[in-house]
Design a protein around this motif. Structure first.
Motif, mmCIF file in Angstrom:
data_model
loop_
_atom_site.group_PDB
_atom_site.id
_atom_site.type_symbol
_atom_site.label_atom_id
_atom_site.label_comp_id
_atom_site.label_asym_id
_atom_site.label_seq_id
_atom_site.Cartn_x
_atom_site.Cartn_y
_atom_site.Cartn_z
ATOM 1 N N MET A 257 -13.724 8.101 -1.418
ATOM 2 C CA MET A 257 -12.576 7.785 -2.273
ATOM 3 C C MET A 257 -12.950 7.777 -3.749
ATOM 4 S SD MET A 257 -11.078 4.524 -0.237
ATOM 5 C CE MET A 257 -10.612 4.606 1.468
ATOM 6 N N PRO A 258 -11.921 7.979 -4.615
ATOM 7 C CA PRO A 258 -12.155 7.740 -6.042
ATOM 8 C C PRO A 258 -12.521 6.267 -6.262
ATOM 9 C CG PRO A 258 -10.066 8.873 -5.688
ATOM 10 C CD PRO A 258 -10.588 8.489 -4.340
ATOM 11 N N TYR A 259 -13.141 5.982 -7.379
ATOM 12 C CA TYR A 259 -13.691 4.644 -7.629
ATOM 13 C C TYR A 259 -12.644 3.542 -7.494
ATOM 14 C CZ TYR A 259 -16.002 0.764 -9.927
ATOM 15 O OH TYR A 259 -16.520 -0.464 -10.211
ATOM 16 N N SER A 260 -11.520 3.669 -8.171
ATOM 17 C CA SER A 260 -10.516 2.593 -8.127
ATOM 18 C C SER A 260 -9.901 2.456 -6.736
ATOM 19 C CB SER A 260 -9.432 2.819 -9.175
ATOM 20 O OG SER A 260 -8.861 4.094 -9.034
ATOM 21 N N THR A 261 -9.754 3.558 -6.023
ATOM 22 C CA THR A 261 -9.241 3.504 -4.660
ATOM 23 C C THR A 261 -10.232 2.795 -3.751
ATOM 24 O OG1 THR A 261 -8.167 5.628 -5.072
ATOM 25 C CG2 THR A 261 -8.233 4.872 -2.795
ATOM 26 N N SER A 262 -11.518 3.060 -3.952
ATOM 27 C CA SER A 262 -12.529 2.395 -3.120
ATOM 28 C C SER A 262 -12.543 0.891 -3.369
ATOM 29 C CB SER A 262 -13.914 2.996 -3.367
ATOM 30 O OG SER A 262 -14.378 2.718 -4.659
ATOM 31 N N LEU A 263 -12.335 0.469 -4.616
ATOM 32 C CA LEU A 263 -12.243 -0.968 -4.897
ATOM 33 C C LEU A 263 -11.037 -1.590 -4.206
ATOM 34 C CD1 LEU A 263 -13.140 -1.138 -8.693
ATOM 35 C CD2 LEU A 263 -14.601 -1.704 -6.746
ATOM 36 N N TYR A 264 -9.930 -0.883 -4.225
ATOM 37 C CA TYR A 264 -8.713 -1.337 -3.558
ATOM 38 C C TYR A 264 -8.967 -1.524 -2.056
ATOM 39 C CZ TYR A 264 -3.937 -1.105 -1.706
ATOM 40 O OH TYR A 264 -2.772 -1.362 -1.041
ATOM 41 N N PHE A 265 -9.597 -0.532 -1.431
ATOM 42 C CA PHE A 265 -9.829 -0.616 0.009
ATOM 43 C C PHE A 265 -10.950 -1.577 0.370
ATOM 44 C CE2 PHE A 265 -6.968 2.950 0.262
ATOM 45 C CZ PHE A 265 -6.272 2.649 1.425
ATOM 46 N N GLU A 266 -11.853 -1.855 -0.544
ATOM 47 C CA GLU A 266 -12.827 -2.936 -0.317
ATOM 48 C C GLU A 266 -12.080 -4.251 -0.156
ATOM 49 O OE1 GLU A 266 -16.105 -3.290 0.070
ATOM 50 O OE2 GLU A 266 -16.774 -1.260 -0.328
ATOM 51 N N LYS A 267 -11.067 -4.446 -0.992
ATOM 52 C CA LYS A 267 -10.267 -5.667 -0.914
ATOM 53 C C LYS A 267 -9.435 -5.692 0.373
ATOM 54 C CE LYS A 267 -8.920 -9.568 -2.482
ATOM 55 N NZ LYS A 267 -9.839 -10.688 -2.483
ATOM 56 N N VAL A 268 -8.855 -4.561 0.752
ATOM 57 C CA VAL A 268 -8.102 -4.479 2.014
ATOM 58 C C VAL A 268 -9.019 -4.826 3.180
ATOM 59 C CG1 VAL A 268 -6.928 -2.890 3.606
ATOM 60 C CG2 VAL A 268 -6.418 -2.813 1.155
ATOM 61 N N TYR A 269 -10.226 -4.285 3.159
ATOM 62 C CA TYR A 269 -11.225 -4.572 4.190
ATOM 63 C C TYR A 269 -11.483 -6.073 4.275
ATOM 64 C CZ TYR A 269 -15.733 -4.338 6.643
ATOM 65 O OH TYR A 269 -16.763 -4.503 7.536
ATOM 66 N N GLN A 270 -11.680 -6.695 3.132
ATOM 67 C CA GLN A 270 -11.977 -8.127 3.097
ATOM 68 C C GLN A 270 -10.799 -8.962 3.580
ATOM 69 O OE1 GLN A 270 -15.114 -9.230 2.370
ATOM 70 N NE2 GLN A 270 -14.306 -11.108 3.245
ATOM 71 N N VAL A 271 -9.583 -8.577 3.226
ATOM 72 C CA VAL A 271 -8.392 -9.313 3.659
ATOM 73 C C VAL A 271 -8.233 -9.219 5.177
ATOM 74 C CG1 VAL A 271 -5.856 -9.300 3.577
ATOM 75 C CG2 VAL A 271 -7.173 -9.152 1.466
ATOM 76 N N ILE A 272 -8.420 -8.029 5.732
ATOM 77 C CA ILE A 272 -8.316 -7.866 7.187
ATOM 78 C C ILE A 272 -9.392 -8.682 7.893
ATOM 79 C CG2 ILE A 272 -8.545 -6.224 9.096
ATOM 80 C CD1 ILE A 272 -7.301 -4.107 7.232
ATOM 81 N N LEU A 273 -10.609 -8.628 7.387
ATOM 82 C CA LEU A 273 -11.715 -9.371 7.987
ATOM 83 C C LEU A 273 -11.477 -10.881 7.913
ATOM 84 C CD1 LEU A 273 -14.481 -9.106 9.334
ATOM 85 C CD2 LEU A 273 -15.493 -9.171 7.044
ATOM 86 N N ASP A 274 -11.014 -11.368 6.771
ATOM 87 C CA ASP A 274 -10.730 -12.798 6.627
ATOM 88 C C ASP A 274 -9.628 -13.249 7.583
ATOM 89 O OD1 ASP A 274 -12.645 -12.932 4.654
ATOM 90 O OD2 ASP A 274 -11.216 -12.997 2.992
ATOM 91 N N GLU A 275 -8.585 -12.449 7.692
ATOM 92 C CA GLU A 275 -7.473 -12.785 8.591
ATOM 93 C C GLU A 275 -7.940 -12.781 10.046
ATOM 94 O OE1 GLU A 275 -3.695 -14.039 9.393
ATOM 95 O OE2 GLU A 275 -4.532 -13.695 7.404
ATOM 96 N N PHE A 276 -8.762 -11.815 10.404
ATOM 97 C CA PHE A 276 -9.304 -11.722 11.765
ATOM 98 C C PHE A 276 -10.174 -12.930 12.080
ATOM 99 C CE2 PHE A 276 -12.584 -10.030 14.735
ATOM 100 C CZ PHE A 276 -11.750 -9.780 15.814
ATOM 101 N N ASN A 277 -11.037 -13.305 11.154
ATOM 102 C CA ASN A 277 -11.912 -14.461 11.357
ATOM 103 C C ASN A 277 -11.129 -15.769 11.414
ATOM 104 O OD1 ASN A 277 -14.229 -12.927 11.491
ATOM 105 N ND2 ASN A 277 -14.629 -13.074 9.304
ATOM 106 N N ARG A 278 -10.069 -15.866 10.649
ATOM 107 C CA ARG A 278 -9.232 -17.066 10.669
ATOM 108 C C ARG A 278 -8.524 -17.209 12.015
ATOM 109 N NH1 ARG A 278 -4.584 -17.946 6.359
ATOM 110 N NH2 ARG A 278 -4.349 -15.803 6.978
ATOM 111 N N GLU A 279 -8.132 -16.085 12.611
ATOM 112 C CA GLU A 279 -7.474 -16.111 13.919
ATOM 113 C C GLU A 279 -8.423 -16.556 15.020
ATOM 114 O OE1 GLU A 279 -4.257 -15.313 14.923
ATOM 115 O OE2 GLU A 279 -3.712 -15.297 12.806
ATOM 116 N N LEU A 280 -9.708 -16.276 14.851
ATOM 117 C CA LEU A 280 -10.689 -16.645 15.869
ATOM 118 C C LEU A 280 -11.003 -18.140 15.882
ATOM 119 C CD1 LEU A 280 -13.257 -13.727 15.568
ATOM 120 C CD2 LEU A 280 -11.505 -14.054 17.306
#
Length: 110
Positions: A86-109
């Motif tokens: 990805m372009p740099y700014s897009t990769s930063l955006y998806f790093e955050k998406v990754y973290q949000v999904i991971l945090d939500e998944f861990n909270r559900e557990l």
């Protein structure tokens, strides 16, 4: 007279001027679609139906992510594989998406 430092500065300035380029709604939609398709390829058809990324019709930069708990590792892996492409700014955006999904998944557990 040109030297290596001039080339380095010109390259740096060009990169800075293009930094916001990857945050257009169509660029984000393209990467969401690639991640969705890649995730669906890694699982069965039945499980693939539970991976849905939907772009808002009014707010074009807003996306709704509907994934089952069983598909979370696949989606996270797909995001991780696509980030270097990805372009740099897009990769930063998806790093955050990754973290949000991971945090939500861990909270559900818990």
């Amino acid at each position: 007279m040109k030297n290596g430092i001039d080339d380095l500065i010109l390259d740096y300035c060009a990169n800075l001027s293009n930094i916001g380029e990857g945050l257009e709604p169509d660029v984000l939609a393209y990467w969401y679609k690639r991640i969705e398709d890649r995730s669906k390829e890694m699982c069965s058809t039945e499980l693939g139906e539970k991976i849905i990324f939907k772009q808002d019709r009014i707010l074009w930069m807003k996306f709704e992510i509907n994934i089952s708990k069983r598909t979370v590792p696949l989606v996270l892996d797909s995001i991780r594989q696509c980030i270097p492409l990805m372009p740099y700014s897009t990769s930063l955006y998806f790093e955050k998406v990754y973290q949000v999904i991971l945090d939500e998944f861990n909270r559900e557990l818990v």
